[in-house]
Design a protein around this motif. Structure first.
Motif, mmCIF file in Angstrom:
data_model
loop_
_atom_site.group_PDB
_atom_site.id
_atom_site.type_symbol
_atom_site.label_atom_id
_atom_site.label_comp_id
_atom_site.label_asym_id
_atom_site.label_seq_id
_atom_site.Cartn_x
_atom_site.Cartn_y
_atom_site.Cartn_z
ATOM 1 N N ALA A 24 0.840 -1.202 0.000
ATOM 2 C CA ALA A 24 0.000 0.000 0.000
ATOM 3 C C ALA A 24 0.874 1.250 0.000
ATOM 4 N N TYR A 25 1.942 1.227 0.792
ATOM 5 C CA TYR A 25 2.860 2.365 0.835
ATOM 6 C C TYR A 25 3.535 2.565 -0.518
ATOM 7 N N GLU A 26 3.887 1.492 -1.189
ATOM 8 C CA GLU A 26 4.481 1.602 -2.529
ATOM 9 C C GLU A 26 3.511 2.265 -3.503
ATOM 10 N N TRP A 27 2.219 1.903 -3.406
ATOM 11 C CA TRP A 27 1.225 2.535 -4.280
ATOM 12 C C TRP A 27 1.155 4.033 -3.987
ATOM 13 N N ILE A 28 1.151 4.397 -2.714
ATOM 14 C CA ILE A 28 1.096 5.810 -2.322
ATOM 15 C C ILE A 28 2.336 6.546 -2.846
ATOM 16 N N LYS A 29 3.512 5.924 -2.764
ATOM 17 C CA LYS A 29 4.726 6.543 -3.298
ATOM 18 C C LYS A 29 4.600 6.764 -4.808
ATOM 19 N N GLY A 30 4.025 5.806 -5.519
ATOM 20 C CA GLY A 30 3.828 5.958 -6.961
ATOM 21 C C GLY A 30 2.844 7.072 -7.288
ATOM 22 N N TYR A 31 1.797 7.163 -6.510
ATOM 23 C CA TYR A 31 0.796 8.229 -6.687
ATOM 24 C C TYR A 31 1.453 9.588 -6.464
ATOM 25 N N ALA A 32 2.281 9.677 -5.421
ATOM 26 C CA ALA A 32 2.994 10.924 -5.137
ATOM 27 C C ALA A 32 3.944 11.275 -6.282
ATOM 28 N N ALA A 33 4.632 10.283 -6.820
ATOM 29 C CA ALA A 33 5.560 10.532 -7.935
ATOM 30 C C ALA A 33 4.816 11.045 -9.160
ATOM 31 N N ASN A 34 3.645 10.468 -9.435
ATOM 32 C CA ASN A 34 2.832 10.926 -10.566
ATOM 33 C C ASN A 34 2.394 12.369 -10.360
ATOM 34 N N LEU A 35 1.917 12.691 -9.182
ATOM 35 C CA LEU A 35 1.495 14.058 -8.873
ATOM 36 C C LEU A 35 2.677 15.021 -8.923
ATOM 37 N N SER A 36 3.830 14.577 -8.451
ATOM 38 C CA SER A 36 5.030 15.414 -8.458
ATOM 39 C C SER A 36 5.442 15.766 -9.876
ATOM 40 N N ALA A 37 5.391 14.794 -10.766
ATOM 41 C CA ALA A 37 5.768 15.040 -12.158
ATOM 42 C C ALA A 37 4.884 16.125 -12.761
ATOM 43 N N ALA A 39 3.211 18.433 -11.027
ATOM 44 C CA ALA A 39 3.468 19.693 -10.316
ATOM 45 C C ALA A 39 4.750 20.352 -10.806
ATOM 46 N N GLU A 40 5.763 19.558 -11.071
ATOM 47 C CA GLU A 40 7.038 20.117 -11.507
ATOM 48 C C GLU A 40 6.968 20.705 -12.913
ATOM 49 N N ASP A 41 5.974 20.301 -13.689
ATOM 50 C CA ASP A 41 5.774 20.864 -15.029
ATOM 51 C C ASP A 41 4.999 22.175 -14.993
ATOM 52 N N ASP A 42 4.445 22.539 -13.845
ATOM 53 C CA ASP A 42 3.628 23.744 -13.720
ATOM 54 C C ASP A 42 4.527 24.958 -13.501
ATOM 55 N N THR A 43 4.482 25.894 -14.422
ATOM 56 C CA THR A 43 5.296 27.110 -14.353
ATOM 57 C C THR A 43 5.048 27.900 -13.083
ATOM 58 N N TYR A 44 3.831 27.850 -12.553
ATOM 59 C CA TYR A 44 3.469 28.666 -11.395
ATOM 60 C C TYR A 44 3.678 27.951 -10.062
ATOM 61 N N ASN A 45 4.159 26.734 -10.115
ATOM 62 C CA ASN A 45 4.420 25.974 -8.899
ATOM 63 C C ASN A 45 5.792 26.353 -8.368
ATOM 64 N N ARG A 46 5.833 26.906 -7.191
ATOM 65 C CA ARG A 46 7.106 27.285 -6.581
ATOM 66 C C ARG A 46 7.436 26.430 -5.359
ATOM 67 N N ARG A 47 6.647 25.391 -5.140
ATOM 68 C CA ARG A 47 6.841 24.592 -3.930
ATOM 69 C C ARG A 47 7.428 23.210 -4.206
ATOM 70 N N GLY A 48 7.659 22.870 -5.451
ATOM 71 C CA GLY A 48 8.273 21.583 -5.778
ATOM 72 C C GLY A 48 7.302 20.427 -5.803
ATOM 73 N N GLY A 49 7.863 19.230 -5.749
ATOM 74 C CA GLY A 49 7.072 18.010 -5.857
ATOM 75 C C GLY A 49 6.353 17.641 -4.566
ATOM 76 N N ILE A 50 5.810 16.439 -4.574
ATOM 77 C CA ILE A 50 5.026 15.938 -3.442
ATOM 78 C C ILE A 50 5.597 14.585 -3.039
ATOM 79 N N THR A 51 5.736 14.376 -1.747
ATOM 80 C CA THR A 51 6.224 13.091 -1.241
ATOM 81 C C THR A 51 5.047 12.261 -0.740
ATOM 82 N N ALA A 52 5.301 10.974 -0.586
ATOM 83 C CA ALA A 52 4.287 10.095 -0.006
ATOM 84 C C ALA A 52 3.939 10.553 1.401
ATOM 85 N N GLU A 53 4.957 10.969 2.141
ATOM 86 C CA GLU A 53 4.735 11.429 3.516
ATOM 87 C C GLU A 53 3.831 12.660 3.532
#
Length: 116
Positions: A24-37, A39-53
């Motif tokens: 389950a934690y691995e799935w959450i980490k994958g979900y976070a990685a997808n969201l991070s990717a 977020a990092e493509d958003d020009t207006y995002n100044r806070r970076g990616g998202i972690t599972a934590e």
């Protein structure tokens, strides 16, 4: 910092053995990685990616506490990345499995927002 339901040093071994909490934690980490990717493509995002934590900690702010004081949770905001985004319903199932808790459907809300 969130507390893991088992010693973090055991994670890889648990995952390889098919432990439901570790998977389950691995799935959450994958979900976070997808969201991070995204977020990092958003020009207006100044806070970076998202972690599972960060996903887990934010979700937990939306769950009731023993004294029912936790009814107004936090939100994840990364510029306009999450405009119209809803929390994947599978996330709540995986969070419940990872933490080995029951999460009623009524508490499985959305915790994404945009800065618009």
């Amino acid at each position: 910092m969130m507390d893991h339901p088992y010693p973090i040093e055991e994670h890889d071994a648990r995952r390889m053995c098919g432990d439901p909490q570790a998977l389950a934690y691995e799935w959450i980490k994958g979900y976070a990685a997808n969201l991070s990717a995204r977020a990092e493509d958003d020009t207006y995002n100044r806070r970076g990616g998202i972690t599972a934590e960060e996903l887990i900690e934010t979700a937990m702010t939306h769950l009731p506490t023993e004294d029912d004081s936790n009814r107004w949770g936090d939100y994840l905001i990364r510029g306009g990345t999450f405009e119209g985004e809803s929390t994947d319903p599978v996330f709540w199932d995986k969070l419940a499995a990872f933490l080995d808790i029951e999460i009623p459907q009524t508490d499985r809300g959305n915790f994404f927002s945009c800065s618009c």
